[in-house]
Scaffold this motif. Structure first.
Motif, PDB file in Angstrom:
ATOM      1  N   GLU A  87       0.947  -1.159  -0.034  1.00  0.00           N
ATOM      2  CA  GLU A  87       0.058  -0.104   0.100  1.00  0.00           C
ATOM      3  C   GLU A  87       0.847   1.138   0.380  1.00  0.00           C
ATOM      4  OE1 GLU A  87      -0.613  -2.834   1.809  1.00  0.00           O
ATOM      5  OE2 GLU A  87      -2.658  -2.989   2.137  1.00  0.00           O
ATOM      6  N   ALA A  88       2.284   1.192   0.959  1.00  0.00           N
ATOM      7  CA  ALA A  88       2.744   2.230   1.182  1.00  0.00           C
ATOM      8  C   ALA A  88       3.422   3.191  -0.463  1.00  0.00           C
ATOM      9  CB  ALA A  88       4.259   2.031   2.135  1.00  0.00           C
ATOM     10  N   ARG A  89       3.580   2.101  -0.886  1.00  0.00           N
ATOM     11  CA  ARG A  89       3.977   1.713  -2.420  1.00  0.00           C
ATOM     12  C   ARG A  89       3.451   2.744  -3.700  1.00  0.00           C
ATOM     13  NH1 ARG A  89       7.348  -2.763  -6.179  1.00  0.00           N
ATOM     14  NH2 ARG A  89       6.662  -1.664  -8.559  1.00  0.00           N
ATOM     15  N   LEU A  90       2.533   1.771  -3.213  1.00  0.00           N
ATOM     16  CA  LEU A  90       1.237   2.281  -4.296  1.00  0.00           C
ATOM     17  C   LEU A  90       0.826   3.512  -3.594  1.00  0.00           C
ATOM     18  CD1 LEU A  90      -2.455   0.614  -5.178  1.00  0.00           C
ATOM     19  CD2 LEU A  90      -2.485   2.334  -4.314  1.00  0.00           C
ATOM     20  N   PHE A  91       0.434   3.999  -2.356  1.00  0.00           N
ATOM     21  CA  PHE A  91      -0.185   5.947  -2.551  1.00  0.00           C
ATOM     22  C   PHE A  91       1.549   6.299  -3.182  1.00  0.00           C
ATOM     23  CE2 PHE A  91      -2.870   3.650   0.356  1.00  0.00           C
ATOM     24  CZ  PHE A  91      -3.804   3.580  -0.554  1.00  0.00           C
ATOM     25  N   ALA A  92       2.964   6.055  -2.346  1.00  0.00           N
ATOM     26  CA  ALA A  92       3.827   7.067  -3.077  1.00  0.00           C
ATOM     27  C   ALA A  92       3.883   7.107  -4.167  1.00  0.00           C
ATOM     28  CB  ALA A  92       4.909   5.994  -2.591  1.00  0.00           C
ATOM     29  N   GLU A  93       3.585   6.588  -4.804  1.00  0.00           N
ATOM     30  CA  GLU A  93       3.343   6.466  -6.477  1.00  0.00           C
ATOM     31  C   GLU A  93       2.898   7.537  -7.126  1.00  0.00           C
ATOM     32  OE1 GLU A  93       5.670   1.744  -7.937  1.00  0.00           O
ATOM     33  OE2 GLU A  93       3.202   2.390  -7.707  1.00  0.00           O
ATOM     34  N   ARG A  94       1.839   7.170  -6.231  1.00  0.00           N
ATOM     35  CA  ARG A  94       0.577   8.582  -6.496  1.00  0.00           C
ATOM     36  C   ARG A  94       0.852  10.319  -6.610  1.00  0.00           C
ATOM     37  NH1 ARG A  94      -0.062   3.249  -7.474  1.00  0.00           N
ATOM     38  NH2 ARG A  94      -1.764   2.730  -9.554  1.00  0.00           N
ATOM     39  N   GLY A  95       2.331   9.797  -5.635  1.00  0.00           N
ATOM     40  CA  GLY A  95       2.510  11.394  -5.248  1.00  0.00           C
ATOM     41  C   GLY A  95       2.378  11.720  -3.970  1.00  0.00           C
ATOM     42  N   HIS A  96       1.902  10.923  -2.936  1.00  0.00           N
ATOM     43  CA  HIS A  96       1.554  10.916  -1.473  1.00  0.00           C
ATOM     44  C   HIS A  96       3.148  10.342  -0.789  1.00  0.00           C
ATOM     45  CE1 HIS A  96      -2.597  11.460  -2.284  1.00  0.00           C
ATOM     46  NE2 HIS A  96      -2.398  10.386  -3.717  1.00  0.00           N
ATOM     47  N   HIS A  97       3.186  11.483   0.431  1.00  0.00           N
ATOM     48  CA  HIS A  97       3.627  10.632   1.229  1.00  0.00           C
ATOM     49  C   HIS A  97       2.569   9.931   2.270  1.00  0.00           C
ATOM     50  CE1 HIS A  97       7.743  14.157   0.815  1.00  0.00           C
ATOM     51  NE2 HIS A  97       6.442  14.418  -0.096  1.00  0.00           N
ATOM     52  N   VAL A  98       3.768   8.549   2.814  1.00  0.00           N
ATOM     53  CA  VAL A  98       3.146   7.819   3.131  1.00  0.00           C
ATOM     54  C   VAL A  98       3.750   7.966   4.362  1.00  0.00           C
ATOM     55  CG1 VAL A  98       2.555   5.731   3.023  1.00  0.00           C
ATOM     56  CG2 VAL A  98       2.673   7.260   1.228  1.00  0.00           C
ATOM     57  N   VAL A  99       3.523   7.490   5.293  1.00  0.00           N
ATOM     58  CA  VAL A  99       3.993   7.279   7.252  1.00  0.00           C
ATOM     59  C   VAL A  99       4.008   6.338   7.566  1.00  0.00           C
ATOM     60  CG1 VAL A  99       3.972   8.431   9.502  1.00  0.00           C
ATOM     61  CG2 VAL A  99       4.844   9.971   7.131  1.00  0.00           C
ATOM     62  N   VAL A 100       4.178   4.921   8.064  1.00  0.00           N
ATOM     63  CA  VAL A 100       3.440   4.231   8.546  1.00  0.00           C
ATOM     64  C   VAL A 100       4.174   3.923   9.456  1.00  0.00           C
ATOM     65  CG1 VAL A 100       3.224   1.595   8.678  1.00  0.00           C
ATOM     66  CG2 VAL A 100       3.480   2.645   6.612  1.00  0.00           C
TER      67      VAL A 100
END
Length: 561
Positions: A87-100
């Motif tokens: 999920e983190a990769r998918l959202f980051a590829e679409r321009g979002h910073h992802v914090v887990v």
């Protein structure tokens, strides 16, 4: 070969996902538009200081290049940051910073894991840290399932202004009321299974698999323990302090107040609730939707025929999150309810929940008939409940992957302590959608008696399959003392929200019993049926039929199927 480049922000390019996460990533991307990306960068194991000085390890995924106009996605989890890699990769590829972020006591984070009690403060501390980062875009969306949904609900006690929207899957505002002390009982199987998961999740994959396989036998053994305080130790080999706390503190104990996140709807940001008809949180999650919608909050409900671990949930939740990330207002302009009924391959879009329709009342007749008309004369049917041989659950809303979901009911329906009533074949395809509610008129030889009511579908071959079920512990049903049959009393048993397509020619069946072991801790028959197992006291139950006898209301939707 994977290159380990570093950009000016100190982030390293994300290495290859594990095989499991690569497969998951492909599953999540199915049906999504392809994106052109300059790569994804990740900084792992970032220590984030909480207010009390505890350090929680955090991974930061980022799109290569500057993207300061899109919301940041936040997930806080006790289950390991690597498990969110797809999920983190998918959202980051679409321009979002992802914090887990890993919750306390897990996967390198400091402190001890005390479920629920630290999530509000830690979540707010994490948001405050995030807001100070140079890459912070000003807006935060949250995402996650089960306990990760709880970490989102915990934020709503004092929702930061930057938290713009949420996607909460298979979770609920109140773990206490939805699963732990649900309607007077105790969620024994859920507690044991969850402790087994927590106890093994930092093992290697091979050891995890071994422990889960052993758990298939260990969970029933643990749930059978007398007294119940030994359940987790028997199932896992080690005791659990918070399990002992859960048993010791009843549902009305003020001890629970800090972790009951049934907050004021006004504090809840726009959100999507993703629910499963066979998930243990399903009934409470739909109640959350109804309450928020009634308060005028922007909320969507997406529900399907899923258990707690069904693979089909994640792709749906990802798509819903992407809609909100693109434009919150537009996402909530769509019809608020989308469901996939049990037994159907079609998604239905609805303007509200429950859908418009009629409430069809069935009455229980002598001989096991479930009919539209009430019996002209009073009669009764009875059974004996023995906690030494508790009635098994056989499918339904469970955390246990071995027992959850749609199961054939032959084992239950053969037992003398399960009574069944069956309708005539339905004249046409029927969408049962809404909440089934039973009015059970019961007298018992024990003042503390459990009721477990289940609605089933009987197919053309005579096989019975569970649709929905409900549980209630009646603290006083009129018995003057144990061993003396009490007076008949009406007991409402709510079976929770469901949607099921019942085909023409199939029949409906109602089961009435006094247990669903080990999903609900067996009632010992003592004054305190949860904590007093000094002896096991059987009881006799009488279900009353007649003009004002036991009945069940089944919601039948007008929506075309």
């Amino acid at each position: 070969m994977t290159m380990a480049l570093t950009d000016e922000r100190g982030l390293q390019t994300a290495g290859r996902l594990s095989l499991g996460q690569r497969l998951r990533y492909r599953q999540l991307c199915q049906g999504l538009p392809r994106v052109r990306t300059g790569g994804v960068l990740v900084e792992r194991d970032v220590p984030v200081r909480m207010s009390d000085g505890t350090m929680l390890l955090t991974d930061h995924w980022a799109p290569a290049g500057q993207h300061l106009d899109k919301p940041v996605l936040l997930t806080r989890t006790p289950y390991g940051r690597d498990g969110f890699g797809a999920e983190a990769r998918l959202f980051a590829e679409r321009g979002h910073h992802v914090v887990v972020q890993s919750c306390r006591g897990h996967f390198g984070s400091g402190g001890s894991f005390d479920p629920f009690f630290t999530e509000a403060d830690d979540g707010l501390d994490c948001v405050a840290w995030l807001e100070e980062q140079p890459w912070f875009t000003g807006r935060i969306h949250t995402y996650g399932f089960s306990y990760v949904g709880l970490t989102q609900w915990a934020l709503t006690r004092d929702t930061p202004a930057s938290v713009e929207a949420m996607v909460i899957g298979i979770s609920a505002r109140s773990f206490l009321r939805s699963i732990i002390h649900h309607r007077g009982g105790f969620g024994m199987e859920t507690a044991v299974v969850w402790n087994l998961l927590l106890d093994s999740m930092e093992d290697t994959l091979l050891r995890q698999a071994g422990r889960q396989l052993r758990g298939r036998r260990g969970v029933p053994r643990g749930a059978d323990e007398i007294p119940p305080t030994r359940a987790v130790e028997t199932a896992t080999g080690s005791d659990s302090p918070f399990f002992q706390d859960w048993l010791a503190h009843g549902g009305e104990d003020p001890w629970w107040q800090p972790v009951d996140f049934a907050s004021d709807p006004a504090t809840v940001p726009p959100l999507v609730l993703v629910a499963g008809w066979y998930d243990l949180f399903g009934h409470s999650q739909v109640e959350d939707f109804i309450a928020l919608a009634a308060a005028g909050r922007p909320v969507r409900l997406v529900a399907g025929p899923w258990t707690h671990i069904s693979q089909g949930i994640s792709p749906v939740a990802v798509q819903e999150s992407l809609r909100q990330l693109a434009e919150v207002e537009a996402a909530h302009a769509a019809p608020p309810v989308r469901i996939k009924p049990i037994g159907s391959s079609r998604w239905l879009t609805l303007p509200t929940w429950p859908p418009a329709g009629r409430a069809h009342t069935y009455h229980l007749h002598p001989g096991g008939a479930l009919r539209d008309d009430a019996p002209a004369d009073a009669s009764h049917a009875g059974y004996r409940y023995d906690p030494a041989d508790p009635t098994p659950m056989v499918g339904g809303r469970s955390l246990n992957p071995w027992s959850a979901g749609r199961k054939r009911q032959r084992e239950r329906e053969r037992r003398a302590d399960v009574l069944c009533w069956t309708s005539e074949p339905l004249a046409g395809d029927t969408l049962v959608a809404g909440e089934v509610v039973a009015d059970v008129v019961l007298s018992s030889s024990n003042p503390t008696v459990d009721l477990f009511v289940r609605l089933c579908e009987v197919d053309g071959r005579g096989r019975s399959w569970n649709i929905a079920d409900g549980y209630a512990r009646a603290v006083d049903d009129g018995a003057a003392e144990r061993g003396v049959m009490g007076s008949p009393r009406h007991h409402e048993v709510r079976l929770g929200a469901t949607a099921a397509l019942v085909r023409r020619g199939h029949r409906l069946r109602l089961q009435v019993s006094s247990g669903a072991h080990p999903l609900h801790l067996r009632n010992s028959g003592n004054a305190d049926g949860v904590r007093d197992f000094s002896r096991l006291v059987p009881s006799d139950q009488t279900v009353h039929l007649g003009p004002s006898g036991t009945s069940v209301v089944v919601p039948m939707a007008d929506h075309p199927v």
